[in-house]
Write a protein that holds these residues in place. Structure first.
Motif, PDB file in Angstrom:
ATOM      1  N   THR A  47      -5.146   5.746   3.847  1.00 38.38           N
ATOM      2  CA  THR A  47      -3.950   6.460   4.296  1.00 38.38           C
ATOM      3  C   THR A  47      -3.173   5.593   5.282  1.00 38.38           C
ATOM      4  OG1 THR A  47      -5.166   7.514   6.099  1.00 38.38           O
ATOM      5  CG2 THR A  47      -5.033   8.712   4.015  1.00 38.38           C
ATOM      6  N   ARG A  48      -1.874   5.774   5.273  1.00 40.09           N
ATOM      7  CA  ARG A  48      -1.013   5.038   6.195  1.00 40.09           C
ATOM      8  C   ARG A  48      -0.654   5.918   7.382  1.00 40.09           C
ATOM      9  NH1 ARG A  48       3.111   0.794   3.515  1.00 40.09           N
ATOM     10  NH2 ARG A  48       1.620  -0.337   2.201  1.00 40.09           N
TER      11      ARG A  48
ATOM     12  N   ASP B 256       7.278   1.628   3.740  1.00 38.09           N
ATOM     13  CA  ASP B 256       6.425   2.738   3.292  1.00 38.09           C
ATOM     14  C   ASP B 256       6.769   3.155   1.865  1.00 38.09           C
ATOM     15  OD1 ASP B 256       5.019   3.367   5.872  1.00 38.09           O
ATOM     16  OD2 ASP B 256       7.091   3.630   6.525  1.00 38.09           O
TER      17      ASP B 256
ATOM     18  N   GLY C 127      -1.023   1.281  -1.051  1.00 42.88           N
ATOM     19  CA  GLY C 127      -0.537   2.360  -0.203  1.00 42.88           C
ATOM     20  C   GLY C 127       0.964   2.492  -0.185  1.00 42.88           C
TER      21      GLY C 127
ATOM     22  N   VAL D 261       4.419   3.526  -1.503  1.00 43.55           N
ATOM     23  CA  VAL D 261       4.958   4.486  -2.472  1.00 43.55           C
ATOM     24  C   VAL D 261       6.041   3.786  -3.283  1.00 43.55           C
ATOM     25  CG1 VAL D 261       6.336   6.586  -2.734  1.00 43.55           C
ATOM     26  CG2 VAL D 261       4.394   6.545  -1.144  1.00 43.55           C
TER      27      VAL D 261
ATOM     28  N   ARG E 134       1.647  12.852   0.173  1.00 42.03           N
ATOM     29  CA  ARG E 134       0.337  12.765  -0.480  1.00 42.03           C
ATOM     30  C   ARG E 134      -0.418  11.518  -0.009  1.00 42.03           C
ATOM     31  NH1 ARG E 134       1.745  13.014  -6.126  1.00 42.03           N
ATOM     32  NH2 ARG E 134       2.335  15.131  -5.521  1.00 42.03           N
ATOM     33  N   GLN E 135       0.296  10.411   0.121  1.00 37.50           N
ATOM     34  CA  GLN E 135      -0.364   9.184   0.550  1.00 37.50           C
ATOM     35  C   GLN E 135      -0.921   9.327   1.959  1.00 37.50           C
ATOM     36  OE1 GLN E 135      -0.336   6.478   2.718  1.00 37.50           O
ATOM     37  NE2 GLN E 135      -1.800   5.422   1.401  1.00 37.50           N
ATOM     38  N   ARG E 136      -0.159   9.934   2.840  1.00 34.99           N
ATOM     39  CA  ARG E 136      -0.607  10.088   4.220  1.00 34.99           C
ATOM     40  C   ARG E 136      -1.772  11.051   4.340  1.00 34.99           C
ATOM     41  NH1 ARG E 136       5.362  10.401   7.196  1.00 34.99           N
ATOM     42  NH2 ARG E 136       5.651   8.137   7.426  1.00 34.99           N
TER      43      ARG E 136
ATOM     44  N   GLY F 269      -4.376   9.178   0.821  1.00 34.82           N
ATOM     45  CA  GLY F 269      -4.448   7.762   0.504  1.00 34.82           C
ATOM     46  C   GLY F 269      -3.985   7.490  -0.914  1.00 34.82           C
ATOM     47  N   GLY F 270      -4.223   6.290  -1.391  1.00 37.29           N
ATOM     48  CA  GLY F 270      -3.843   5.917  -2.739  1.00 37.29           C
ATOM     49  C   GLY F 270      -2.461   5.286  -2.791  1.00 37.29           C
ATOM     50  N   THR F 271      -2.175   4.676  -3.943  1.00 42.99           N
ATOM     51  CA  THR F 271      -0.867   4.091  -4.209  1.00 42.99           C
ATOM     52  C   THR F 271      -0.214   4.902  -5.315  1.00 42.99           C
ATOM     53  OG1 THR F 271      -1.730   1.901  -3.627  1.00 42.99           O
ATOM     54  CG2 THR F 271       0.384   1.978  -4.778  1.00 42.99           C
ATOM     55  N   HIS F 272       0.921   5.510  -5.029  1.00 41.09           N
ATOM     56  CA  HIS F 272       1.534   6.484  -5.928  1.00 41.09           C
ATOM     57  C   HIS F 272       2.851   5.944  -6.482  1.00 41.09           C
ATOM     58  CE1 HIS F 272      -1.367   9.489  -4.519  1.00 41.09           C
ATOM     59  NE2 HIS F 272      -1.155   8.984  -3.313  1.00 41.09           N
TER      60      HIS F 272
END
Length: 446
Positions: free
Chosen positions: A195-196, A270, A297, A299, A364-366, A369-372
């Motif tokens: 997560t960022r 971001d 991470g 978006v 969702r990323q925050r 996590g993940g790269t969306h």
């Protein structure tokens, strides 16, 4: 004999207003519990069309309002009269009180062909030059040259030469030519990432021509730090720059040669929003999966005219061309000639949906996590609009734009702009600084 039980009155079919937002919000992956926070006021139709233009526009803007405030429980509101002005923001632009001129080239119009109609786009000098090269004539002779050729043959020739045009088709003809439409919002998980941290979002804006710039100006209106990059040798039309740059910083950078600067900007961002033709930026390492590998991470939101798959996936396109190709021009026209929507609503609606996708992916990323990656397309927005119950097509009372315009003092003069549509917790949205100024910022994060 007992009386027969009373017959229940017939149930009226759901309206476009009732269907549009839930469908868009579901495609965005939004929580249905957020929907009651939005209140829409004003006339149900403010733009005359045989399609549900007002409902689709309200749904797209409403989704952007909900997404920007998701999880905060704040009421958001939208008036359709302000919406009508926002969806045609370029029409109300003034510089020092005077109209800045028509951005449409005389060749950007419907033209009769030997077997139907063609919509040509020639607003940018390089597209205009390609069209005249294909036609083999000077501008005054272009309509006659087009009239001698088939619409689809000319469409293909323009694409091969780097120009842009689309044959006018019916919806059935478009389905046969292009196959199934892309989903309204296509989501991809590009890989794991931590997560960022929560901060003011930094948005790298790699877009041109209404849809993408509308998305990123909407992100700026909701507080994002937006940096737009353009090639030094591809200047933007002043009308479009003034209309879509409020709240952003605009810098000139040749991505082909300034790779180190680009990587530094990506590392600090971001969100990156890419609005160029699919594949056009891949050689620069800007394909979504390549970005995910180097910047986990981040978006990634991409938008295009036709989507990324099928025979049209790599083609250039604009709102007017998508209207022509997918059957909207036929629906809005008459037996004598094709027609057009009362606003470039495919561009504007896709722009607001793109902003909504960016906010929801960032949230969702925050949280997880993940790269969306979210992908949107004007053709998908067109299909969504066409699938809604149609508008009445009747004349509507014109909206007085004056209450929905604001003056901004910019380096190029006093600009009159459409105000951003919507209210958050009772307060109207407003354009933040900086004012529109094309290419004057440094390519860096504050």
């Amino acid at each position: 004999m007992d009386d027969a039980p009373p017959t229940a009155p017939p149930t009226a079919p759901p309206t476009a207003q009732a269907l549009a937002l839930p469908a868009a919000w579901s495609a965005l992956g939004g929580d249905p519990a957020e929907l009651p926070r939005l209140a829409v006021t004003g006339p149900p139709e403010v733009l005359a069309s045989r399609l549900a233009v007002t409902a689709a526009g309200a749904a797209a803007v409403g989704a952007s309002l909900l997404a920007a405030t998701a999880g905060r429980g704040l009421p958001v509101a939208l008036d359709t009269r302000r919406l009508a002005v926002a969806l045609r923001s370029e029409r109300y632009l003034r510089r020092d009180g005077a109209p800045p001129g028509d951005p449409f080239d005389p060749l950007s119009a419907f033209h009769r062909t030997a077997d139907g109609w063609l919509r040509l786009h020639a607003n940018y000098p390089w597209h205009r030059a390609a069209a005249l090269d294909v036609l083999g004539c000077a501008e005054p002779d272009a309509p006659a040259a087009i009239a001698e050729r088939g619409a689809v043959e000319l469409e293909d020739a323009l694409h091969a030469a780097g120009g842009v045009g689309a044959a006018v088709r019916t919806p059935a003809e478009w389905a046969a030519a292009a196959g199934p439409p892309p989903p309204l919002v296509e989501w991809h998980a590009l890989g794991p990432a931590p997560t960022r941290p929560v901060r003011r979002p930094r948005v790298l804006d790699l877009t041109r021509v209404i849809a993408g710039p509308v998305a990123t100006r909407t992100l700026a209106a909701h507080g994002a730090d937006v940096l737009r990059l353009d090639r030094p040798d591809r200047p933007e039309m002043p009308v479009q720059a003034w209309d879509t740059l409020p709240g952003k910083r605009s810098a000139l950078l040749d991505l082909r040669t300034a790779r180190a600067v680009l990587e530094e900007l990506l590392a600090g961002a971001d969100v990156v929003v890419c609005g160029y033709r699919p594949g056009a930026l891949d050689r620069l390492g800007l394909a979504p999966r390549a970005l995910a590998e180097r910047h986990p991470g981040l978006v990634v939101v991409t938008l295009s005219a036709w989507g990324t798959r099928g025979p049209w996936g790599a083609r250039r396109g604009f709102d007017s061309l998508v209207q022509a190709a997918c059957g909207i021009a036929a629906t809005e026209g008459t037996p004598a000639a094709p027609g057009a929507l009362p606003a470039q609503v495919l561009d504007h609606a896709t722009g607001y949906l793109t902003a909504a996708a960016a906010w929801l992916a960032l949230r969702r990323q925050r949280a997880e996590g993940g790269t969306h990656h979210a992908a949107l397309a004007l053709a998908a927005t067109a299909r969504w609009l066409q699938d809604l119950p149609g508008g009445s097509g009747a004349e509507v009372d014109p909206v007085d734009p004056a209450p929905h315009l604001v003056d901004v003092v910019a380096p190029d003069g006093r600009l009159t702009l459409a105000a951003p549509p919507g209210r958050v917790d009772g307060a109207p949205l407003a354009w933040p600084d900086p004012p529109p100024s094309f290419g004057t910022a440094e390519p860096g994060w504050a």
